[in-house]
Structure formats: structure tokens, C-alpha cells
Enzyme design. Structure first.
Site, PDB file in Angstrom:
ATOM      1  N   LYS A 172     -24.914  -6.685 -44.266  1.00 15.62           N
ATOM      2  CA  LYS A 172     -26.183  -6.451 -43.571  1.00 15.62           C
ATOM      3  C   LYS A 172     -26.428  -4.946 -43.640  1.00 15.62           C
ATOM      4  O   LYS A 172     -25.846  -4.181 -42.879  1.00 15.62           O
ATOM      5  CB  LYS A 172     -26.053  -6.932 -42.118  1.00 15.62           C
ATOM      6  CG  LYS A 172     -27.317  -7.393 -41.439  1.00 15.62           C
ATOM      7  CD  LYS A 172     -28.365  -6.328 -41.294  1.00 15.62           C
ATOM      8  CE  LYS A 172     -27.920  -5.192 -40.418  1.00 15.62           C
ATOM      9  NZ  LYS A 172     -28.778  -3.994 -40.538  1.00 15.62           N
ATOM     10  N   GLU A 248     -15.904   2.106 -38.217  1.00 13.93           N
ATOM     11  CA  GLU A 248     -16.057   3.496 -38.670  1.00 13.93           C
ATOM     12  C   GLU A 248     -17.255   4.054 -37.922  1.00 13.93           C
ATOM     13  O   GLU A 248     -18.403   3.752 -38.274  1.00 13.93           O
ATOM     14  CB  GLU A 248     -16.309   3.542 -40.185  1.00 13.93           C
ATOM     15  CG  GLU A 248     -15.159   3.019 -41.023  1.00 13.93           C
ATOM     16  CD  GLU A 248     -13.977   3.976 -41.109  1.00 13.93           C
ATOM     17  OE1 GLU A 248     -14.094   5.130 -40.650  1.00 13.93           O
ATOM     18  OE2 GLU A 248     -12.930   3.550 -41.609  1.00 13.93           O
ATOM     19  N   CYS A 282     -21.258  11.407 -41.130  1.00 15.07           N
ATOM     20  CA  CYS A 282     -20.371  11.302 -39.963  1.00 15.07           C
ATOM     21  C   CYS A 282     -19.309  12.390 -40.035  1.00 15.07           C
ATOM     22  O   CYS A 282     -18.745  12.787 -39.028  1.00 15.07           O
ATOM     23  CB  CYS A 282     -19.728   9.932 -39.926  1.00 15.07           C
ATOM     24  SG  CYS A 282     -18.893   9.550 -41.460  1.00 15.07           S
TER      25      CYS A 282
END
Ligand code: NAP
Length: 475
Positions: A172, A248, A282
Site C-alpha cells: 500500500k 521503520e 528519516c
């Protein structure tokens, strides 16, 4: 450009017939309309993945690996085309998009090689009474949920190990960047991956669609990359059926520069750690802590380099910093910077949102940032470097650990003992020691604290998709 759902090896419209728009972040214009998967499509995708699971798990590891190797080759051959697509829907500069394609394809190559390394264990019980046999088996049907900031790499970092281990998947993708994920599905199909092994389900109602899949008892794992906030929701949902999770999540990376650092190397590292992907990573350096005696020089030279970057549409070859992905992201960056300025910080360069179309924010360096400023607590996700000074190693480590996140940290010093001591003391899953880039498909990527659970890449990445079955044997 594929714009339908990919379920059971076929391109299909959403069962509702609904579609949603994908925007060009450089202009805000619509670039494509994509099928909007709903709950019925989610159920169909789980059916397809469950149906394909047994045969895929029984496919020889070498054959699974060869499909992934072929996907690596196809992706590498089409690197320019895929990079353009990433740049178009995500906004990142083409140079970053090309870097992402290389990185993303490398997960297919690495896990093509790891597919044959799901070794088990045979040993004798300490009592001598029996043998201990441990075999590795695929976890089963996996739901993979990915963010928009690395639309190719975050997908291949999950699909690669899942397929290598013998799992089937439903991906997704983020609704800002579904086109790259659909392109990945096309490549895997062309590489010979059988129908149903990989399904891709773009959706604007991500919460409902993912919940529907996680409630299905045939789904045995969710692997998520995205914000800590959504990670918490998915952990709670995974608890219902007690399924395997890999998370994550967000980061808040400290970047430490000691006075004994090679300042040129620290500046090179800072530019990569801060500006790769325009700060939308990130792993992006979120807080710079610089020893007081070198702080002025470091700040001045960083500001010069940041001010020299070419800002423009990501798809323009000359661009070094593209627009941010959407309006909300620019608004958040702007709010954090304004908050810091109001609390007394100085913008050495940048610091003001430009007018005009597109979701742009200029490269910005802030000095004199107050220790409790929200910009030091929250993920900036933009091209902004707040700088704070420190006067001792203990203070630097204390600052670095003053966060609920623990993904990555960067440390610059020429004193190796200090570098290793500080690396051990920092609460993070990864450390860049005299280096501004840690991401590598061959290494275990992941965080501690609220940055996540589990590792992606390396051999650990494969183990995340395998269960250990222990058989006590007498023979
Ligand atoms: P996000 O808002 O958490 O979204 C990530 C994914 O989750 C998207 O596919 C999103 O779909 C979906 N989603 C949103 N709400 C959901 C819900 N209630 N249930 C199920 N799925 C849901 O994160 P993002 O803004 O895309 O990405 C930025 C974040 O990702 C940052 O925090 C960054 O640090 C983190 N990140 C972490 C890593 C890492 O390896 N640790 C790597 C890259 C990024 P929609 O797009 O439809 O909302």
C-alpha cells in the site's frame, strides 16, 4: 505509466470505480489519476496473495532469487525513466531521484543473493537427550505500507526480502506517490514473479484499507515505514491478531561536530545528511550540535554552501533542491522556522517561504536556536539546519539523546576513541562516524526508542520475513 490497481497479476480498476489525483509538487498541477482502492479491493488483494502463498513458498530459493536479480537488471536498465517518474510525483531533484533508483534496485540485487541464505541450525541439546533442529519458514502473507519520501526504495527494501524469504505481499504505497510503486509492480511482473505474489493497492483511504487487511487472519505480518504516529496505530491493530511487525518510523538525527573534527569532511557530511532529498529523509540531520570553538566557522561555511544550492523543479537537470512534496509539508517547515526565529534564533541564510506556485522552501541555516525549540524536537523534513553549540563531550551526548527518537546520529571527530565512545553512548540504531550517509542495502537499517522495531537490509532484513521453527528430534 500504470494507473490501475495491481491485483493477482492483473491491472484492474477500483471496484468502486473511484480514482484520485496525483500532483506535481513543482506546480501543484495534476499529473495523473490513479485507481482508488477500497476495502473490497483490499480483500481481493489478500485473496490473491493468500492463493499464491503456498506455491511461492515452495519455489526453490534460487529461482526466487533469479526473479529478483532480473528485477534488478530491468530497473537498472530503466533507471533514467524511473528517476523521472520519482522526480515528477515526489518533487525531488533528478540527481536525488537517480540516487534513489540505484539504491532501490540494489535491494533487489542484495536480496536475490540473500534468498539462498535462509540457513537453519542443527545442534545437540545440552542434556544430550535429543537434537535441536531449527528450520526457517516464510512468515506468510505480508502487508507493506510505505511513505512518499523514497517511493521506490522503501518499496524494494520490503518487497526484496519478503520475496526472497518466500512471502507474498500487498503493497500500500503513499497516496502522494503511487506511480513509482505501480512501476515497481510492472517490473516485478516482467521479471517473471508469478501472479498474486506482489499486489499493489494505491488508496486515498489508507486507514480503512490497511485495517481491513490487518483484520484478515490470513495476513501474518505488517511492515511499515512512515511516521511514528501512524506506526503506533498499526502496532495496536497488529495486536488484535498478534501478527508479526516491522516498524521503520520517524527520526530526529543529531549531527555532532567536535572541535577536533576535519571541518571539510564535517561540512561534506552535513550537506549529504541534511540535503539528500531536500531534507525529506528519516535519516536527515535534524539538529546540529557543534563544539563552541568551531561553531562560528562551521555555521558560516555551512550557510555559504546551503545558499549556493540551485533550487528549482526536480525534473530540471540543473536543480539541486526540488520543491517539498506537498503544501502541508512546506507549512510545517515554515511554522517550525518561524517559531525558532521568534524565540531568538538567527537565519544565517534562508528562513523565509517564497511566494509563487509550487511547494518550495529555501535552504536555511539557523544559529542561536533555543534548547527547547520545537524545531529540535520534531522532524523538520525540509532543508533547514538548526545549530546549537556545546562545550563538552558529556553535554553533546546528553543533547543527542534528548529525544524520544533513535534512528540515526552523525559524529565527526578525528579522535577514533572518542568517535567510538560517543557512537556507543548515543541511543540510535545507526551512527555515521565521520560520514553523512549510512543507508546501504547490505547493512541493517533501523531505529531504537520510538524510531521503530526491526531492521531492513543486510541479513537481518531477510530474517524479518522468516519464522524459526524448532523441531526437537530423536534419531
Ligand atoms: P505517514 O503519514 O505515516 O504515512 C506513511 C504511510 O502510511 C502512507 O502510505 C500513508 O498513506 C499510510 N497511512 C497513513 N495513515 C494510515 C493509517 N491510519 N493506517 C494505515 N496506513 C496509514 O508518513 P509519511 O508522511 O508518508 O512519511 C514521512 C514519515 O516517514 C517520516 O516520519 C519519516 O521519518 C518516516 N520514514 C521513516 C523511514 C525509516 O526507515 N525509519 C524511512 C522513510 C520515512 P497516505 O499516503 O494515503 O496517507
Amino acid at each position: 505509466m500504470e494507473t490501475e490497481l495491481f491485483i493477482g497479476g492483473k491491472w484492474v480498476p477500483a471496484s468502486s470505480g473511484n480514482r484520485f489525483d496525483v500532483l506535481d509538487p513543482a506546480t501543484g498541477d495534476v499529473i495523473a489519476s490513479v485507481a482508488d482502492g477500497g476495502e473490497a479491493d483490499a480483500a481481493a488483494a489478500v485473496d490473491a496473495a493468500a492463493e499464491a502463498a503456498k506455491a511461492w513458498a515452495a519455489t526453490p530459493p534460487r529461482v526466487r532469487g533469479e526473479h529478483l536479480r532480473r528485477a534488478f537488471e530491468l530497473m537498472s536498465a530503466r533507471a533514467d525513466e524511473i528517476a523521472k517518474l520519482i522526480s515528477l510525483e515526489n518533487g525531488k531533484a533528478l540527481v536525488d531521484a537517480k540516487g534513489e533508483v540505484t539504491y532501490a534496485a540494489e535491494f533487489f540485487r542484495w536480496f536475490a543473493e540473500e534468498a539462498v541464505r535462509g540457513e537453519g541450525i542443527v545442534s545437540t541439546a545440552p542434556s544430550g537427550a535429543n537434537r535441536i533442529l531449527v528450520v526457517r519458514q516464510p512468515v506468510g502473507v505480508c502487508v507493506l505500507v510505505t511513505p512518499w519520501n523514497f517511493p521506490a526504495a522503501m518499496a524494494t527494501r520490503k518487497i526484496g526480502p519478503a520475496l526472497a524469504a518466500g512471502c507474498t505481499v500487498i503493497l500500500k504505497p503513499a497516496s502522494d506517490t503511487p506511480l513509482t510503486a505501480l512501476a515497481m509492480a510492472g517490473i516485478l511482473a516482467e521479471a517473471g514473479v508469478p501472479a498474486g505474489v506482489v499486489n499493489v493497492l494505491p488508496s486515498r483511504s489508507s486507514g480503512k484499507v490497511v485495517s481491513k487487511m490487518l483484520a484478515d487472519p490470513r495476513v501474518r505480518k505488517v511492515s511499515f515505514t512512515g511516521s511514528t504516529e501512524v506506526g503506533r496505530i498499526l502496532l495496536a491493530q497488529a495486536a488484535e491478531n498478534v501478527i508479526n511487525t516491522s516498524m521503520e518510523l520517524g527520526g530526529n538525527a543529531p549531527f555532532l561536530v567536535f572541535a577536533d573534527a576535519d571541518l571539510d569532511a564535517a561540512l561534506d557530511g552535513a550537506m549529504i545528511a541534511k540535503m539528500r532529498n531536500g531534507g525529506e529523509a528519516c535519516t536527515a540531520a535534524n539538529r546540529f550540535y557543534v563544539e563552541a570553538s568551531v561553531a562560528d566557522e562551521f555555521s558560516r561555511r555551512l550557510a555559504e554552501r546551503m545558499a549556493g544550492l540551485v533550487v528549482g523543479p526536480g525534473t530540471d537537470e540543473k536543480t539541486q533542491v526540488g520543491p517539498l512534496v506537498n503544501e502541508d509539508t512546506v507549512a510545517k517547515v515554515d511554522e517550525l522556522v518561524r517559531g525558532a526565529l521568534e524565540a531568538g534564533a538567527t537565519a544565517v541564510t534562508g528562513g523565509e517561504r517564497p511566494g509563487g506556485p509550487g511547494f518550495y522552501y529555501p535552504p536555511t541555516v539557523l544559529t542561536g536556536v533555543a534548547g527547547n525549540a520545537p524545531i529540535l524536537k520534531e522532524e523538520i523534513f525540509g532543508p533547514v539546519a538548526p545549530i546549537v553549540t556545546f562545550t563538552s563531550e558529556d553535554e553533546a551526548v546528553r543533547y543527542a539523546n534528548d529525544t524520544e527518537f533513535g534512528l540515526v546520529a552523525y559524529v565527526f571527530t578525528q579522535d577514533l576513541a572518542r568517535g567510538l565512545r560517543v557512537s556507543e553512548a548515543i541511543e540510535a540504531g545507526m551512527v555515521g562516524l565521520n560520514r553523512g550517509l549510512v543507508s546501504d542495502p547490505a547493512a541493517p537499517f533501523g531505529g531504537v526508542k520510538q524510531s521503530g522495531i526491526g531492521r531492513e537490509g543486510g541479513h537481518e532484513g531477510l530474517l524479518e520475513y522468516l519464522e524459526s521453527k524448532y523441531i526437537a528430534v530423536n534419531w
